[in-house]
Design a protein around this motif. Structure first.
Motif, mmCIF file in Angstrom:
data_model
loop_
_atom_site.group_PDB
_atom_site.id
_atom_site.type_symbol
_atom_site.label_atom_id
_atom_site.label_comp_id
_atom_site.label_asym_id
_atom_site.label_seq_id
_atom_site.Cartn_x
_atom_site.Cartn_y
_atom_site.Cartn_z
ATOM 1 N N ALA A 145 1.028 -1.023 0.145
ATOM 2 C CA ALA A 145 0.082 0.158 0.063
ATOM 3 C C ALA A 145 0.874 1.354 0.041
ATOM 4 O O ALA A 145 1.981 1.174 0.546
ATOM 5 N N ASP A 227 -6.552 5.104 5.241
ATOM 6 C CA ASP A 227 -6.574 4.586 4.014
ATOM 7 C C ASP A 227 -5.777 3.237 3.729
ATOM 8 O O ASP A 227 -6.492 2.084 3.062
ATOM 9 N N ARG A 231 -7.674 -0.493 3.485
ATOM 10 C CA ARG A 231 -6.781 -1.315 2.140
ATOM 11 C C ARG A 231 -6.756 -2.795 2.633
ATOM 12 O O ARG A 231 -6.888 -3.627 1.959
ATOM 13 N N GLY A 235 -9.224 -4.333 1.010
ATOM 14 C CA GLY A 235 -8.917 -4.105 -0.380
ATOM 15 C C GLY A 235 -8.804 -5.555 -1.089
ATOM 16 O O GLY A 235 -8.613 -6.613 -0.235
ATOM 17 N N HIS A 236 -8.294 -5.750 -2.233
ATOM 18 C CA HIS A 236 -7.709 -6.527 -2.941
ATOM 19 C C HIS A 236 -6.704 -6.443 -3.750
ATOM 20 O O HIS A 236 -6.665 -5.124 -4.530
ATOM 21 N N ASP A 238 -4.053 -6.114 -6.599
ATOM 22 C CA ASP A 238 -4.150 -6.197 -8.157
ATOM 23 C C ASP A 238 -3.101 -7.043 -8.651
ATOM 24 O O ASP A 238 -2.464 -8.009 -7.860
ATOM 25 N N PHE A 242 -0.814 -4.630 -5.461
ATOM 26 C CA PHE A 242 -1.173 -3.422 -4.712
ATOM 27 C C PHE A 242 -2.496 -3.446 -4.397
ATOM 28 O O PHE A 242 -3.507 -3.659 -4.926
ATOM 29 N N LEU A 243 -2.961 -3.020 -3.110
ATOM 30 C CA LEU A 243 -4.064 -3.244 -2.226
ATOM 31 C C LEU A 243 -4.999 -2.222 -2.926
ATOM 32 O O LEU A 243 -4.813 -0.970 -2.649
ATOM 33 N N THR A 244 -6.274 -2.529 -3.896
ATOM 34 C CA THR A 244 -7.172 -1.652 -4.353
ATOM 35 C C THR A 244 -8.576 -1.709 -3.642
ATOM 36 O O THR A 244 -8.712 -2.906 -3.051
ATOM 37 N N MET A 245 -9.260 -0.588 -3.510
ATOM 38 C CA MET A 245 -10.325 -0.725 -2.750
ATOM 39 C C MET A 245 -11.755 -1.195 -3.714
ATOM 40 O O MET A 245 -11.596 -0.824 -5.109
ATOM 41 N N ASP A 247 -15.253 -1.238 -5.614
ATOM 42 C CA ASP A 247 -16.084 -0.063 -5.991
ATOM 43 C C ASP A 247 -17.306 -0.099 -5.231
ATOM 44 O O ASP A 247 -18.209 -1.115 -5.155
#
Length: 251
Positions: A145, A227, A231, A235-236, A238, A242-245, A247
């Motif tokens: 992150a 944040d 995450r 988060g998940h 990619d 990288f931890l993406t949030m 939608d």
């Protein structure tokens, strides 16, 4: 560690990995690894600014998570070649940084649970993403992150100066603070790639530290911790880890 959003968590005291003995480490605990740099941050901020921010965010996240996470000793040396024209900058480059992260994750994986690398220097991203991608391919449980400090300006400006006034006020020399190049980084990127930061900003600042305050630094730090915690919990990763949030409009 990434088992869905948590509510009503119990905060815990931060445990520094370097301060415990090995029998204290049980049941494959999660580990947060701060990643920073040693590089110029204008005439008014210390060389370890990115590392100080990464450590503060990692400690804040560990405290908030309440899951027994350890905070590993920070990695001070990163990929900072774009700042090499300025004395004091210590860069190990992309290849060395990637290999160092790979070997550290391999080592951690022998006894740790999930490893979360908390990065505070944009120049590390290429090596970091490549290392985590390789480690995840090797089935290691590692993600990363970012401590996003570019909401107002890019480097050694209002945001980072405010953060350091909050974290380490004695290390900030406001008498030397001055504006640098305030153009958007997107407009400067090609020149930075070919000539480094010095080609676009003789004092090393990309932004303007004017008006920076410790109160703003505390606000930004809390926002970054929020944040990173979100995450980790929701988060998940990619394809580069990288931890993406998710939608939230679809939730």
């Amino acid at each position: 560690m990434n088992s869905g959003c948590q509510h009503g968590r119990k905060e815990n005291a931060v445990t520094e990995l370097s301060r415990v003995s090995w029998p204290s480490i049980q049941q494959r605990p999660p580990v947060l690894l701060p990643l920073g740099s040693v590089e110029q941050h204008g005439p008014h901020l210390p060389l370890h600014t990115d590392t100080a921010i990464a450590v503060a965010v990692a400690r804040g996240a560990a405290h908030r998570l309440g899951n027994g996470a350890f905070v590993a000793p920070p990695l001070y040396y990163g990929s900072s070649g774009e700042h090499q024209s300025f004395p004091g900058t210590l860069s190990i480059g992309q290849d060395a940084l990637k290999m160092m992260l790979v070997e550290l994750v391999r080592s951690l994986s022998h006894w740790a649970g999930q490893v979360v690398i908390v990065n505070a220097h944009g120049g590390n991203v290429q090596a970091l993403a490549a290392a985590v991608h390789q480690m995840r391919y090797e089935k290691h449980d590692v993600v990363w992150a970012a401590c996003a400090t570019e909401s107002v300006d890019a480097h050694a400006g209002y945001t980072e100066t405010s953060l350091m006034l909050h974290l380490e006020p004695d290390s900030v020399n406001l008498a030397r603070a001055e504006a640098g190049n305030t153009a958007p980084v997107t407009e400067l990127l090609s020149q930075i790639i070919t000539g480094g930061v010095a080609a676009v900003s003789p004092n090393g600042v990309l932004g303007d530290p004017a008006g920076a305050t410790a109160e703003e630094g505390a606000r930004v730090l809390a926002e970054m911790i929020d944040d990173v915690v979100a995450r980790i919990e929701c988060g998940h990763p990619d394809d580069k880890g990288f931890l993406t949030m998710p939608d939230r409009s679809r939730v």
